[in-house]
Design an enzyme around this catalytic site. Structure first.
Site, PDB file in Angstrom:
ATOM      1  N   TYR A 302       0.669  -1.470   0.162  1.00 29.88           N
ATOM      2  CA  TYR A 302       0.124  -0.006  -0.054  1.00 29.88           C
ATOM      3  C   TYR A 302       1.056   1.190   0.011  1.00 29.88           C
ATOM      4  O   TYR A 302       2.027   1.297   0.189  1.00 29.88           O
ATOM      5  CB  TYR A 302      -0.737   0.099   1.296  1.00 29.88           C
ATOM      6  CG  TYR A 302      -2.130  -1.267   1.004  1.00 29.88           C
ATOM      7  CD1 TYR A 302      -3.266  -0.474   0.274  1.00 29.88           C
ATOM      8  CD2 TYR A 302      -1.758  -2.564   1.146  1.00 29.88           C
ATOM      9  CE1 TYR A 302      -4.400  -1.566   0.115  1.00 29.88           C
ATOM     10  CE2 TYR A 302      -2.758  -3.401   0.763  1.00 29.88           C
ATOM     11  CZ  TYR A 302      -4.192  -2.843   0.343  1.00 29.88           C
ATOM     12  OH  TYR A 302      -5.199  -3.694  -0.095  1.00 29.88           O
ATOM     13  N   ASP A 316       1.779 -12.171   0.422  1.00 32.28           N
ATOM     14  CA  ASP A 316       0.578 -13.061   0.686  1.00 32.28           C
ATOM     15  C   ASP A 316       0.860 -14.688   0.485  1.00 32.28           C
ATOM     16  O   ASP A 316       0.218 -15.405   1.146  1.00 32.28           O
ATOM     17  CB  ASP A 316      -0.554 -12.653  -0.156  1.00 32.28           C
ATOM     18  CG  ASP A 316      -1.236 -11.274   0.461  1.00 32.28           C
ATOM     19  OD1 ASP A 316      -1.173 -10.985   1.606  1.00 32.28           O
ATOM     20  OD2 ASP A 316      -1.339 -10.536  -0.440  1.00 32.28           O
ATOM     21  N   TYR A 401      -9.412  -9.253   0.013  1.00 33.28           N
ATOM     22  CA  TYR A 401      -9.402  -9.466  -1.599  1.00 33.28           C
ATOM     23  C   TYR A 401      -9.624 -10.821  -1.543  1.00 33.28           C
ATOM     24  O   TYR A 401      -9.276 -11.746  -0.783  1.00 33.28           O
ATOM     25  CB  TYR A 401      -7.988  -9.090  -1.948  1.00 33.28           C
ATOM     26  CG  TYR A 401      -7.787  -7.848  -2.712  1.00 33.28           C
ATOM     27  CD1 TYR A 401      -8.358  -7.635  -3.894  1.00 33.28           C
ATOM     28  CD2 TYR A 401      -7.504  -6.707  -2.035  1.00 33.28           C
ATOM     29  CE1 TYR A 401      -8.316  -6.389  -4.431  1.00 33.28           C
ATOM     30  CE2 TYR A 401      -7.331  -5.589  -2.534  1.00 33.28           C
ATOM     31  CZ  TYR A 401      -7.734  -5.456  -3.886  1.00 33.28           C
ATOM     32  OH  TYR A 401      -7.630  -4.157  -4.332  1.00 33.28           O
ATOM     33  N   HIS A 459      -2.545   1.100  -4.095  1.00 26.65           N
ATOM     34  CA  HIS A 459      -1.576   0.105  -3.883  1.00 26.65           C
ATOM     35  C   HIS A 459      -1.340  -0.790  -5.320  1.00 26.65           C
ATOM     36  O   HIS A 459      -1.856  -0.508  -6.419  1.00 26.65           O
ATOM     37  CB  HIS A 459      -2.362  -1.023  -2.911  1.00 26.65           C
ATOM     38  CG  HIS A 459      -3.661  -1.386  -3.272  1.00 26.65           C
ATOM     39  ND1 HIS A 459      -4.969  -0.757  -3.409  1.00 26.65           N
ATOM     40  CD2 HIS A 459      -3.881  -2.674  -3.722  1.00 26.65           C
ATOM     41  CE1 HIS A 459      -5.964  -1.567  -3.827  1.00 26.65           C
ATOM     42  NE2 HIS A 459      -5.073  -2.529  -4.024  1.00 26.65           N
ATOM     43  N   HIS A 461      -0.750  -4.725  -6.818  1.00 30.00           N
ATOM     44  CA  HIS A 461      -0.612  -6.238  -6.896  1.00 30.00           C
ATOM     45  C   HIS A 461       0.263  -6.899  -7.711  1.00 30.00           C
ATOM     46  O   HIS A 461       0.294  -6.676  -9.003  1.00 30.00           O
ATOM     47  CB  HIS A 461      -2.069  -6.874  -7.231  1.00 30.00           C
ATOM     48  CG  HIS A 461      -2.901  -6.342  -6.770  1.00 30.00           C
ATOM     49  ND1 HIS A 461      -3.705  -7.003  -5.543  1.00 30.00           N
ATOM     50  CD2 HIS A 461      -3.742  -5.083  -6.518  1.00 30.00           C
ATOM     51  CE1 HIS A 461      -4.908  -6.109  -5.091  1.00 30.00           C
ATOM     52  NE2 HIS A 461      -4.736  -4.895  -5.784  1.00 30.00           N
ATOM     53  N   HIS A 619      -2.861  -0.607  -8.879  1.00 31.26           N
ATOM     54  CA  HIS A 619      -4.481  -0.347  -8.572  1.00 31.26           C
ATOM     55  C   HIS A 619      -4.597   1.048  -8.104  1.00 31.26           C
ATOM     56  O   HIS A 619      -4.495   1.601  -7.176  1.00 31.26           O
ATOM     57  CB  HIS A 619      -4.879  -1.353  -7.335  1.00 31.26           C
ATOM     58  CG  HIS A 619      -6.253  -1.450  -7.457  1.00 31.26           C
ATOM     59  ND1 HIS A 619      -7.106  -2.412  -6.830  1.00 31.26           N
ATOM     60  CD2 HIS A 619      -7.374  -0.522  -7.792  1.00 31.26           C
ATOM     61  CE1 HIS A 619      -8.285  -2.135  -6.819  1.00 31.26           C
ATOM     62  NE2 HIS A 619      -8.586  -1.227  -7.414  1.00 31.26           N
TER      63      HIS A 619
HETATM   64 CU   LIG Z   1      -6.291  -3.738  -5.385  1.00 34.02          CU
END
Ligand SMILES: [Cu+2]
Length: 658
Positions: A302, A316, A401, A459, A461, A619
């Site tokens: 982020y 993750d 998410y 943020h 990904h 994003h």
């Molecule tokens: Cu996102």
């Protein structure tokens, strides 16, 4: 309908089943419940484990590639486990031979931390909520009923600060659940954070930057909720996939066969879905294409300097695990009604087995497009073939998410890796209700206001895929083609054309590329085989949609996610190099992973090579992402390139079987 649970651990305990003992049928089959029990028994017998021991990971230790390649049905199946063990804060890496009942390797991993365990999820939350400072700060906001809030812990990353040393830090923030239905993330209690150290079992500090009003909008998205605040459109007449004559694929154990493709499929606690031993039948023979493919890391940083937000830099896969977070698939929406579903078995903190049904699905779909066609108006002829694909799918729910991870096989020898994001944007509470209020622009400097009092923070990904391509065998080399404009002679009516140049890197420090604005194409070629006109057989890797990364390499999170320094990497195969940011990512300091291995500058020409590809999304949040994000896809394609002598889908039939 899933009931909301206060912690992922409680959720899993509630659905855990006694896993039946299923014997492995293939050397790459995932470990089963009986094998987890055997791991524990071996460690206990060796004096390495007791009732207090915890198991962040028990997973299959794959046999060497040559063993798997030579293995035939009926041969003995070697079974070994790779285990990460926790004794308090100490972390150990172990290897266990299950058939022989022997502890093969036991090594303390100093200065590294394990992934997050179920119980830590609950523990961090309990520690934070027991803290009088946090309770007082909640009371100041009118919140005294702790049953009506949810306080998830988030890994704190690593930023080179002295107070981070020797600690296992989580940042606990709270969400008001009074209005929550299916949305657990819509009402952040902003500006209030407890920093919890799970090594010392203490709350290091409580940070309160002042009261921020809690959003009032209904952000739930059940049909009933949406009907109230936005209205529903009329239901559609059915648009369905139907297979009246049954499936065209076969699943035997963990091996799937469809339209000349054959592969092994399993779920891994850390990386989620793993495809192995992928081959394509050509002229009666299985030709190897991809020895193994999986998402090796997912990094979601982020971009807000605020105390509660700057540290949200989640790995993750390495910190949590995609198999651990896999979500049950719903037939008819997540996968078609016609899909075949597969369960997964993963270990819990105590080394026991959790079997979860419907974690993977496999299905065919008619794309509604041709595989190929040509209409010729000159003589009014037409040839076209309907296109059918095979999809393998899982959907990890990573906090707010939801991701979809697909492998899509088609009839032209192509295999796509696809990732989609949906679910809920992470939301920051702000004072402003509208961008035209004074101060609103400052509050929304690092995000987009998506609803009154709510900013969805910017943020990215980033997804890294580890692709162990074995194109017509293990001995391969990597080709980069790049386009270059060349001037034509002065007298030529046209000024220039392009040529396609070819590089064959012989070392890994050369074999790393950033996509940039250049036209570049990447292939893995066989050192042994050529097609009928003498070109080497190869598979091309086409990344579509790589997230750009612009922060300096000196930034801590750039070091931890060093794999972002290039979009495409090539390494020689090493069974211990499995994850783009290394094995131990939680609070890691960036001293492992692709960027570190690359410095070894090993040879990659005419060798067993592995390609690592990044795709992702920057994003730039928008109001259409609220309250739940329309699904957004990123893909890469593995595409045969001079691998076949002609279009491999030429042999398709015009019509489906009667
Ligand atoms: Cu996102």
């Amino acid at each position: 309908m899933k009931k909301p649970f206060q912690s992922i651990a409680a959720f899993f305990c509630a659905v855990a089943l006694a896993a039946p003992a299923v014997a492995a049928e293939h050397p790459l089959d995932p470990l089963g419940a009986a094998e987890f029990a055997k791991v524990k028994a071996v460690l206990q017998k060796a004096g390495k484990a007791d009732a207090q021991t915890r198991y962040p990971l028990i997973t299959l230790l794959e046999p060497p590639k040559n063993v798997v390649r030579k293995w035939r049905k009926g041969d003995a199946i070697p079974r070994r486990a790779r285990v990460v063990v926790r004794q308090g804060a100490r972390v150990f890496a172990a290897k266990v031979d299950l058939a022989a009942g022997i502890l093969e390797q036991w090594q303390e991993v100093e200065g590294r931390q394990s992934s997050v365990m179920f119980e830590e999820w609950a523990e961090a939350q309990e520690l934070a909520l027991a803290d009088s400072r946090l309770r007082a700060a909640l009371a100041k906001r009118g919140i005294t009923d702790l049953e009506k809030i949810y306080c998830p812990p988030a890994s704190q990353g690593y930023f080179g600060q002295p107070e981070e040393e020797g600690k296992r830090l989580f940042k606990v923030y709270c969400i008001d659940l009074r209005a929550a239905g299916n949305n657990y993330y819509g009402w952040p209690i902003e500006g209030l954070y407890a920093v919890v150290d799970l090594a010392g079992k203490t709350v290091v500090r409580v940070y309160d930057s002042g009261v921020v009003p809690i959003a009032k909008d209904n952000l739930n998205f059940s049909e009933k909720d949406v009907a109230e605040y936005a209205g529903l459109r009329p239901a559609l007449k059915p648009v369905l996939l139907s297979q009246p004559r049954g499936k065209n694929f076969r699943i035997e154990g963990n091996v799937v066969e469809w339209q000349k493709w054959r592969f092994h499929l399993r779920m891994d606690r850390r990386v989620g879905v793993v495809l192995s031993d992928v081959s394509y039948e050509d002229g009666g023979k299985a030709r190897p294409v991809l020895y193994q493919g999986y998402m090796s890391e997912m990094f979601v940083p982020y971009n807000d300097p605020d105390f509660g937000w700057f540290s949200r830099t989640y790995f993750d896969v390495g910190e949590y695990g995609l198999g651990l977070l896999a979500s049950q698939l719903v037939a008819g929406t997540d996968c078609p009604e016609t899909a075949a579903f597969m369960p997964s078995v993963i270990n819990d903190d105590e080394g026991g087995a959790i079997e979860l049904p419907q974690m993977l699905c496999v299905f065919e779909r008619n794309t509604g497009s041709p595989s190929w066609r040509h209409a010729e108006f000159l003589n009014e002829t037409y040839e076209g073939r309907p296109q059918v694909e095979l999809v393998v799918r899982m959907m990890p729910q990573v906090g707010n998410y939801d991701y979809v991870i697909d492998w899509v096989f088609n009839q032209a020898g192509e295999l796509d890796g696809r990732v989609a994001a949906t679910g809920i944007d992470a939301l920051k509470g702000v004072k402003a209700k509208n961008m035209e209020e004074p101060g609103a622009k400052e509050e929304a400097a690092f995000g987009t206001m998506v609803a009154p009092n709510l900013v969805a923070v910017y943020h990215d990904h980033h997804f890294n895929f580890r692709l162990d391509l074995d194109v017509d065998g293990a001995e391969n080399y990597f080709i980069r083609n790049h386009y270059e404009a060349v001037k034509l002679p002065e007298e030529h009516p046209r000024e220039s054309v392009y040529v396609i140049r070819e590089d064959v890197p012989d070392s890994e420090s050369w074999a790393r590329y950033s996509l940039g604005g250049k036209i570049q194409r990447f292939r893995v070629a066989s050192a042994a085989r050529k097609n009928r006109v003498g070109n080497p057989t190869s598979y091309e890797i086409l990344p579509h949609g790589s997230a750009k990364y612009i922060l300096p390499d000196s930034e801590w999170y750039s070091k931890r996610a060093g794999f972002l320094q290039s979009d495409v990497w090539v390494t020689p195969f090493d069974a211990d190099e499995r994850y783009a940011s290394g094995d131990f990512v939680f609070a890691g300091k960036g001293d492992d992973g692709l960027a570190v291995w690359n410095k070894k500058n090993r040879g990659v020409k005419n060798a067993d090579i592995v390609v690592w590809v990044n795709i992702g999304m920057n994003h730039f949040t928008r109001s259409e992402d609220s309250p739940v994000l329309p699904i957004l896809w990123r893909t890469f394609k593995l595409r045969p390139f001079n691998f076949f002598d002609r279009n491999p889908a030429l042999d398709l039939r015009t019509k489906f079987a009667e």
